[in-house]
Design a protein around this motif. Sequence first.
Motif, mmCIF file in Angstrom:
data_model
loop_
_atom_site.group_PDB
_atom_site.id
_atom_site.type_symbol
_atom_site.label_atom_id
_atom_site.label_comp_id
_atom_site.label_asym_id
_atom_site.label_seq_id
_atom_site.Cartn_x
_atom_site.Cartn_y
_atom_site.Cartn_z
ATOM 1 N N ASN A 161 -2.703 3.656 -12.735
ATOM 2 C CA ASN A 161 -1.566 3.543 -11.830
ATOM 3 C C ASN A 161 -0.422 2.725 -12.423
ATOM 4 N N LYS A 215 -3.203 -3.307 -10.906
ATOM 5 C CA LYS A 215 -4.581 -2.851 -11.123
ATOM 6 C C LYS A 215 -5.486 -3.295 -9.970
ATOM 7 N N GLU A 247 0.833 -1.195 0.000
ATOM 8 C CA GLU A 247 0.000 0.000 0.000
ATOM 9 C C GLU A 247 0.873 1.253 0.000
ATOM 10 N N GLU A 290 1.352 1.783 -7.207
ATOM 11 C CA GLU A 290 1.951 2.373 -8.399
ATOM 12 C C GLU A 290 2.942 1.384 -9.013
ATOM 13 N N GLY A 331 -3.892 -1.721 -6.487
ATOM 14 C CA GLY A 331 -3.851 -0.269 -6.466
ATOM 15 C C GLY A 331 -2.515 0.390 -6.237
ATOM 16 N N ALA A 379 -5.550 0.694 -16.377
ATOM 17 C CA ALA A 379 -5.054 0.974 -15.030
ATOM 18 C C ALA A 379 -4.192 2.233 -15.052
#
Length: 299
Positions: A198, A170, A147, A175, A173, A196
Amino acid sequence: MNNLLTIEQLSAAELTALIDSAVVLKAERGHHSKLPLEGQTWAMIFTKASTRTRVSFEVGVRELGGTALFLSKNDIQLGRGEPIKDTARVLGRMCHGAIIRTFAQQDVVDFAEFSGIPTINALTDDEHPCQILADLLTIREKLGGWEGKKIAWVGDGFSNMTISWMWAAKILGFEFAVACPANYAPSDEFLSKLDAPNVTICHSPAEAVAGADVINTDVWLSMGEEGQTEKEAAFGPFQVNAELLASAAEGHIVLHCLPAYRGKEITEEVLESQADTIFQQAENRLHAQKAVLAALVKK
């Protein structure tokens, strides 16, 4: 979850649950309170050579109480042209599950459909889901989780590893920045399907690695591509070395799924400085795959 064929198929809850389970199974190794595979036989169908995948799955099946039956392409009729669906319908009547390491993704999809038994993708040309699970477990152990982290990939932008990583990004979440030669980037069709924001693609390793908490790489030539000197030459600037890592985040880790070719995709210096992490990552194949086996077992 009836099979593990791709990372794409998993939800965030399923991915996280597998990592949670792997943490417990790793802590309990040698004194498991349950043996979910007791009395079961799992077929291991390998048409690609392997060290870590074969050993980790054979050990994992046995530690969970089952028996692993290793079958190379020379041991069964697939090597003589029998359709995968026929092999599947036979083994589905004799075995409790199957672990397949092969070239075509469609083979594992067809095997799962026609066998009716839990099927695990142990590597295809399209995805390597078990490795990504081990990598995520390693990131949790080393950094506390993914995270808010930036994970960089340096190398082939459209390999089985990169594809699985992009789907994981994706779903979870975080990067994910890919640095690759222009001719080895994900296709527009794939990126449109992925959808996605990110996940970013660039052609500068320095750009991808800047501020990254995790730097990931793999061999430049996948199994079956040996001798492709033109492809290998394109990756010269995409080596993970000390100069590149100078711009990474403080406390970063380097991952490599092995085997590693020192002096090509990674330097000897970097690999040895990160050896504790990289070989912990290799060990985690065992624990992550045991989590998959336990999740798929049919009572």
